[in-house]
Structures are given as C-alpha cells and as structure tokens.
Design a protein around this motif. Sequence first.
Motif, PDB file in Angstrom:
ATOM      1  N   MET A  32     -20.880 -20.107 -14.246  1.00 58.19           N
ATOM      2  CA  MET A  32     -19.980 -18.779 -14.861  1.00 58.19           C
ATOM      3  C   MET A  32     -18.691 -18.808 -14.349  1.00 58.19           C
ATOM      4  SD  MET A  32     -21.249 -15.007 -14.639  1.00 58.19           S
ATOM      5  CE  MET A  32     -22.656 -15.087 -15.410  1.00 58.19           C
ATOM      6  N   GLU A  33     -18.476 -19.089 -13.033  1.00 57.77           N
ATOM      7  CA  GLU A  33     -17.085 -19.235 -12.621  1.00 57.77           C
ATOM      8  C   GLU A  33     -16.371 -20.048 -13.278  1.00 57.77           C
ATOM      9  OE1 GLU A  33     -17.160 -18.027  -7.883  1.00 57.77           O
ATOM     10  OE2 GLU A  33     -18.461 -19.627  -8.444  1.00 57.77           O
ATOM     11  N   GLU A  35     -16.574 -21.563 -16.184  1.00 60.00           N
ATOM     12  CA  GLU A  35     -16.325 -21.441 -17.572  1.00 60.00           C
ATOM     13  C   GLU A  35     -15.317 -20.191 -17.706  1.00 60.00           C
ATOM     14  OE1 GLU A  35     -20.070 -20.779 -19.632  1.00 60.00           O
ATOM     15  OE2 GLU A  35     -20.462 -23.013 -19.229  1.00 60.00           O
ATOM     16  N   GLY A  36     -15.033 -19.565 -16.639  1.00 59.21           N
ATOM     17  CA  GLY A  36     -14.195 -18.288 -16.499  1.00 59.21           C
ATOM     18  C   GLY A  36     -12.647 -18.993 -16.428  1.00 59.21           C
ATOM     19  N   VAL A 101     -10.497 -22.449 -20.242  1.00 61.06           N
ATOM     20  CA  VAL A 101     -11.650 -21.735 -20.252  1.00 61.06           C
ATOM     21  C   VAL A 101     -12.700 -22.014 -21.054  1.00 61.06           C
ATOM     22  CG1 VAL A 101     -12.516 -19.167 -20.947  1.00 61.06           C
ATOM     23  CG2 VAL A 101     -10.150 -19.750 -20.000  1.00 61.06           C
TER      24      VAL A 101
END
Length: 103
Positions: A32-33, A35-36, A101
Amino acid sequence: MFLFKKVPTISMDQLENKLTQPIELIDVRSQMEYEGGHIAKSKNVPLDRIKSYKGKINKPVYVICQSGARSKQATDYLIKAGYDAFNVQGGMNQWKKSVKVGK
C-alpha cells in the motif's frame, strides 16, 4: 539493540547518482505504501517478505523504506544472506523528485 547495528549506508544524493545506471533498488515498505508513491526503478519486496528476495549475489542491492529503519533491518538480513546490500539513509522521506504511483 538490533536497530543500532551499523550497516553499509548511502545517502540520497549517492542513490540519485547511481540511478543514472541500471541498479537493483528494492523498496521494503508495504504494498500500500509502495503503490502510494515510489521511485520508478524500485521493486517492492515488503520487509515481511524479504526472506523471499532472490537477487544476484554478486550485484549490489540498494534498500529503501520510508525513513530508513525497515530498510536497515532488511539490509542487515541481506548482508547475512550473502548480498552486497546498502541501506538508503533517510528513505523516501528524503526523496525530493517525482514518484511513480501504482505498481
């Protein structure tokens, strides 16, 4: 006192210079981090899966996270596993250029 163990470290400026060439850069933050926002040439290998990393033993690998703590742990593990690994000091908190991203 595991977090205070010294591992080979490079600065963000040194990493930026190395990124002009093909290098192995792994980002040990969560998916998640990552892909952010991540460095475009990096590959996501979350810290909890670092034991599954299969890079080339004879090629340097640079390890980054958000602040440098998780990457330091991963670097220590990779060195013990026989890799020529380097922690990126300060992590993504020090990255001032654009990020990719998504995956």
